[in-house]
Design a protein around this motif. Structure first.
Motif, PDB file in Angstrom:
ATOM      1  N   PHE A   2       4.227   7.111   1.195  1.00 26.30           N
ATOM      2  CA  PHE A   2       5.468   6.734   1.866  1.00 26.30           C
ATOM      3  C   PHE A   2       5.130   5.950   3.142  1.00 26.30           C
ATOM      4  CE2 PHE A   2       6.025  10.683  -0.358  1.00 26.30           C
ATOM      5  CZ  PHE A   2       7.253  10.560  -0.999  1.00 26.30           C
ATOM      6  N   LEU A   3       5.907   4.897   3.375  1.00 23.65           N
ATOM      7  CA  LEU A   3       5.858   4.213   4.677  1.00 23.65           C
ATOM      8  C   LEU A   3       7.030   4.740   5.496  1.00 23.65           C
ATOM      9  CD1 LEU A   3       4.782   2.147   6.687  1.00 23.65           C
ATOM     10  CD2 LEU A   3       6.158   0.395   5.538  1.00 23.65           C
TER      11      LEU A   3
ATOM     12  N   ASP B 109       0.819  -1.214   0.000  1.00 21.17           N
ATOM     13  CA  ASP B 109       0.000   0.000   0.000  1.00 21.17           C
ATOM     14  C   ASP B 109       0.849   1.259   0.000  1.00 21.17           C
ATOM     15  OD1 ASP B 109      -2.343  -1.483   0.067  1.00 21.17           O
ATOM     16  OD2 ASP B 109      -2.311  -1.626   2.261  1.00 21.17           O
ATOM     17  N   TRP B 110       2.121   1.137  -0.317  1.00 18.07           N
ATOM     18  CA  TRP B 110       2.990   2.304  -0.355  1.00 18.07           C
ATOM     19  C   TRP B 110       3.972   2.188  -1.508  1.00 18.07           C
ATOM     20  CZ3 TRP B 110       2.606  -1.122   3.762  1.00 18.07           C
ATOM     21  CH2 TRP B 110       3.626  -2.079   3.848  1.00 18.07           C
ATOM     22  N   ASP B 111       4.558   3.344  -1.857  1.00 12.71           N
ATOM     23  CA  ASP B 111       5.501   3.406  -2.972  1.00 12.71           C
ATOM     24  C   ASP B 111       6.945   3.415  -2.507  1.00 12.71           C
ATOM     25  OD1 ASP B 111       3.501   3.803  -5.156  1.00 12.71           O
ATOM     26  OD2 ASP B 111       3.047   5.597  -3.981  1.00 12.71           O
ATOM     27  N   GLU B 112       7.193   3.952  -1.329  1.00 14.70           N
ATOM     28  CA  GLU B 112       8.548   4.020  -0.791  1.00 14.70           C
ATOM     29  C   GLU B 112       8.549   3.722   0.702  1.00 14.70           C
ATOM     30  OE1 GLU B 112      10.982   7.394  -1.555  1.00 14.70           O
ATOM     31  OE2 GLU B 112      10.136   7.745  -3.539  1.00 14.70           O
TER      32      GLU B 112
ATOM     33  N   TYR C 292       2.293   8.055   4.880  1.00 16.81           N
ATOM     34  CA  TYR C 292       2.176   9.471   4.528  1.00 16.81           C
ATOM     35  C   TYR C 292       1.835   9.569   3.044  1.00 16.81           C
ATOM     36  CZ  TYR C 292       4.145  10.840   9.035  1.00 16.81           C
ATOM     37  OH  TYR C 292       4.340  11.045  10.377  1.00 16.81           O
ATOM     38  N   SER C 293       0.842  10.427   2.709  1.00 17.09           N
ATOM     39  CA  SER C 293       0.369  10.576   1.325  1.00 17.09           C
ATOM     40  C   SER C 293       0.596  11.993   0.835  1.00 17.09           C
ATOM     41  CB  SER C 293      -1.115  10.222   1.241  1.00 17.09           C
ATOM     42  OG  SER C 293      -1.648  10.604  -0.019  1.00 17.09           O
TER      43      SER C 293
END
Length: 522
Positions: free
Chosen positions: A130-131, A27-30, A115-116
């Motif tokens: 971001f995680l 569920d995150w990109d980084e 964080y979005s």
């Protein structure tokens, strides 16, 4: 398990954060890992804020459903949301003209989460998630660490799903044993700290994905050799008094408390000088080190697990290995101690069983034992007619032979006697002994197992009447267990004559009792 006493440090780190793109099934990109209270940047860029373009920064924990607003900005306005904190700000004050909407955070551990960065332009949206993983590092006791104390190092990441593993490395680059605890994260220890344990310890955090991008944090530890820890918190278990046969495996139990290391000391039965106590086994489960001074000792296996801190020992003793064994288990400088007094015996005849009976077969006797080789039955005072009579002690040997001794207990006489009148004394019954007892004692001597019934009774008036005995093994038989004491002394080499709690001494010398027995037979 470890509570409260963290000493948190502001340590230097090789990298402020590490980030990488993770697989699309998350569920995150980084993933961004940062040490608590250390600035990190969540990079987010886009077109200039003009027209209907807007930017939203939001946050939520990994297990939450709803996002909370940190800040909103457009060409016309900018405001902070309810999730905003003084430790959060945009990286570029001219974000409107540069299109750099990156967020700088100096998080506490509780700030870890998702964080979005959401950029909107008309009906189109661009989002990057971001995680943020926040690392907390601590140690106890505070520096300088007292000599011989246990150094504890902690590393905890929130949220824990952001990392694949956490390692600790000792000064010099040596990997350390770690355990993962629910309350303290990844823990390692250095028991019995010495001078060479001082130096730089490194905590390395590996995020999910590319292991080449890691976060390393250093902890500098110094040792105060002039300040030696005093072990004042010691918990003592009840002392164990027991016996075993030579050359047979014996379980030497330690306290059940989980520990960091275990020390086993031994004191010879020939001395009461505790200064002569010897360290015979030392095992440190964190360092993985073992120091032993006897091949007759080994750490016990299942259900014990020394690697996990559950200790006991297997002893295969010779006659000379009886004595006092003290097992000390240390957990965070708290000592749990178990004392065992062990008698090592060499038997020729094994006892099948020992039993007290009354000539009134309907009368039940309660029997107990409070030391090796002793069977006791207790009668209430005063002696009633149904309690008076013959009390028979029977020792049944495994070879089918038996030994019996009969004590006649009148209703009005109390006396103390050994079988065949080996010993007769008189004394008053004091209030501290409200119940008289009958005891059977197995007298064990080197190279033989001499078993006799011992009848114990206390009296107010002198009397040795009513004592009789019958022995199924006669003194003239070859297998008579009452061997000549002088022969035994000549046959047994001095080094084999080792005794513990059952060691003959003073008026209770077994040889003297056997000599009295021979006189009685004569």
């Amino acid at each position: 398990m470890e509570s409260g006493f963290f000493c948190f440090i502001l340590a230097s780190c090789l990298a402020v954060y590490s980030s990488q793109t993770v697989s699309s099934n998350t569920d995150w990109d980084e993933v961004v890992i940062v040490k608590q209270n250390t600035p990190a940047t969540l990079v987010c860029t886009g077109a200039r804020l003009q027209g209907d373009i807007s930017i939203n920064w939001m946050v939520k924990s990994v297990d939450a459903d709803e996002w909370k607003l940190i800040l909103f900005a457009s060409e016309e306005k900018k405001f902070s949301g309810g999730a905003s904190k003084p430790s959060m700000r945009l990286a570029d004050d001219n974000f409107g003209s540069t299109g750099d909407f990156s967020l700088v955070v100096s998080p506490e551990v509780a700030d870890g989460g998702l964080y979005s960065c959401l950029i909107k332009k008309q009906e189109k949206e661009k989002e990057r998630i971001f995680l943020l993983a926040v690392l907390k590092v601590g140690f106890f006791p505070p520096v300088p660490v007292p000599y011989y104390s246990t150094l504890r190092l902690f590393a905890q990441v929130n949220p824990s799903i952001s990392v694949s593993k956490i390692t600790w490395t000792a000064p010099g680059g040596h990997p350390m044993k770690t355990e993962k605890w629910s309350t303290s994260g990844t823990v390692t220890k250095v028991p019995q700290v010495r001078n060479d344990d001082g130096g730089n310890y490194t905590c390395t955090v590996y995020p999910w994905g590319n292991f080449t991008s890691v976060l390393a944090v250093h902890v500098d530890v110094s040792v105060d050799a002039s300040k030696v820890i005093s072990f004042t918190n010691i918990s003592h278990s009840n002392e164990i008094s027991t016996a075993t046969q030579a050359q047979k495996s014996f379980l030497l139990t330690c306290p059940s408390s989980q520990g960091d290391y275990v020390l086993l000391h031994w004191l010879s039965p020939d001395t009461n000088n505790y200064n002569k106590m010897k360290l015979v086994y030392h095992y440190d489960r964190w360092r993985g080190s073992t120091s032993k001074h006897s091949n007759k000792l080994r750490l016990a296996g299942p259900p014990y697990n020394p690697v996990a801190g559950n200790f006991s020992f297997i002893l295969t003793p010779d006659l000379k290995d009886g004595g006092l064994y003290i097992c000390d288990v240390s957990l965070n400088d708290v000592i749990f101690s178990q004392r065992t007094r062990l008698s090592v015996l060499k038997e020729r005849y094994n006892v099948q069983g020992v039993e007290w009976k009354h000539d009134n077969k309907g009368r039940r006797l309660n029997m107990s034992s409070n030391s090796p080789g002793t069977i006791t039955t207790t009668l209430s005072l005063p002696i009633t007619p149904d309690a008076a009579g013959n009390y028979i002690c029977t020792l049944q040997l495994k070879n089918g032979q038996s030994i019996q001794a009969v004590q006649v207990v009148p209703g009005y006489v109390l006396h103390e006697a050994f079988c065949c009148g080996l010993k007769t004394t008189s004394e008053s019954v004091t209030p501290s002994f409200p119940y008289p007892s009958l005891s059977a004692l197995l007298l064990l001597v080197p190279l033989v197992s001499a078993a006799v019934g011992v009848l114990l009774w206390r009296q107010k008036h002198i009397s040795d009447r009513g004592i009789e005995q019958s022995l199924s093994v006669q003194s003239g038989e070859a297998e008579n267990i009452y061997e000549n004491p002088e022969d035994i002394r000549q046959q047994a080499p001095p080094q084999d004559s080792v005794y513990m709690d059952l060691k003959p001494r003073g008026d209770n010398d077994i040889y003297k009792e056997l000599e009295r027995y021979e006189q009685c037979q004569g």
